[in-house]
Design an enzyme around this catalytic site. Sequence first.
Site, PDB file in Angstrom:
ATOM      1  CE1 TYR A 191      25.405  24.663  13.960  1.00  0.00           C
ATOM      2  CE2 TYR A 191      26.894  23.254  15.199  1.00  0.00           C
ATOM      3  CZ  TYR A 191      26.641  24.436  14.543  1.00  0.00           C
ATOM      4  OH  TYR A 191      27.619  25.394  14.460  1.00  0.00           O
TER       5      TYR A 191
ATOM      6  CD  GLU B 159      30.371  29.760  17.248  1.00  0.00           C
ATOM      7  OE1 GLU B 159      30.754  29.515  18.406  1.00  0.00           O
ATOM      8  OE2 GLU B 159      30.077  28.861  16.448  1.00  0.00           O
TER       9      GLU B 159
ATOM     10  CD1 TRP C 233      27.192  24.151  18.841  1.00  0.00           C
ATOM     11  CD2 TRP C 233      27.332  26.348  19.173  1.00  0.00           C
ATOM     12  NE1 TRP C 233      26.562  24.780  17.785  1.00  0.00           N
ATOM     13  CE2 TRP C 233      26.637  26.128  17.968  1.00  0.00           C
ATOM     14  CE3 TRP C 233      27.539  27.662  19.593  1.00  0.00           C
ATOM     15  CZ2 TRP C 233      26.151  27.159  17.178  1.00  0.00           C
ATOM     16  CZ3 TRP C 233      27.054  28.690  18.807  1.00  0.00           C
ATOM     17  CH2 TRP C 233      26.371  28.437  17.601  1.00  0.00           C
TER      18      TRP C 233
END
Length: 195
Positions: free
Chosen positions: A19, A41, A49
């Site tokens: 990522y 988000e 995250w």
Amino acid sequence: MSEKFRCPWPGDDPLYIAYHDNEWGRPVHDDQKLFEFLFLEGMQAGLSWITVLRKRESYRLAFDGFDPHKIALYDEAKAEELMQNPGIIRNRLKIKSAAVNARLFLETQQKYGSFDKFIWGYLDGGKPIVNRFEHMDEIPATTPLSDKISKDLKKMGFKFVGSTIIYAFMQATGMENDHLVGCFAYGEIEGPNSR
């Protein structure tokens, strides 16, 4: 061959490294992808995250490939169905916010021609902000610009768009280049503005 230096936050997690290396901080102008990041988000609120990243494919399956046209039509029955899905974070407010945000996303596309034009319009000349951070502790959680975008989105009716979430969205979609200056990705991402 020496290992390339990257920001330390992905640690040694292969998913997180991929990522970081291939997505985070790279400018996104595709509306579908921008919606996906806004969606993810928002789901992250109050969580790490990596928790959301690990569930990304489950979210993709559960939420019709992050298609805002389909998500905009979700009703109470669909929310109830999603609440039974063990592959996602089962937070009723977040699940219901997805439909609200999808509808507003589509309205914003109609009004501005694209969500890309709207959101990148907050940046001077539509160019990414390129920061020059050398250490992780220099990177802020919010900025005056994320405060402004957050306030505007809330006024429009969007949910789960606090300033911290919006700043994370800006970092993820390359509106801000917050890779550390020593990170190989920093140099790969171009942006003429510098703070």
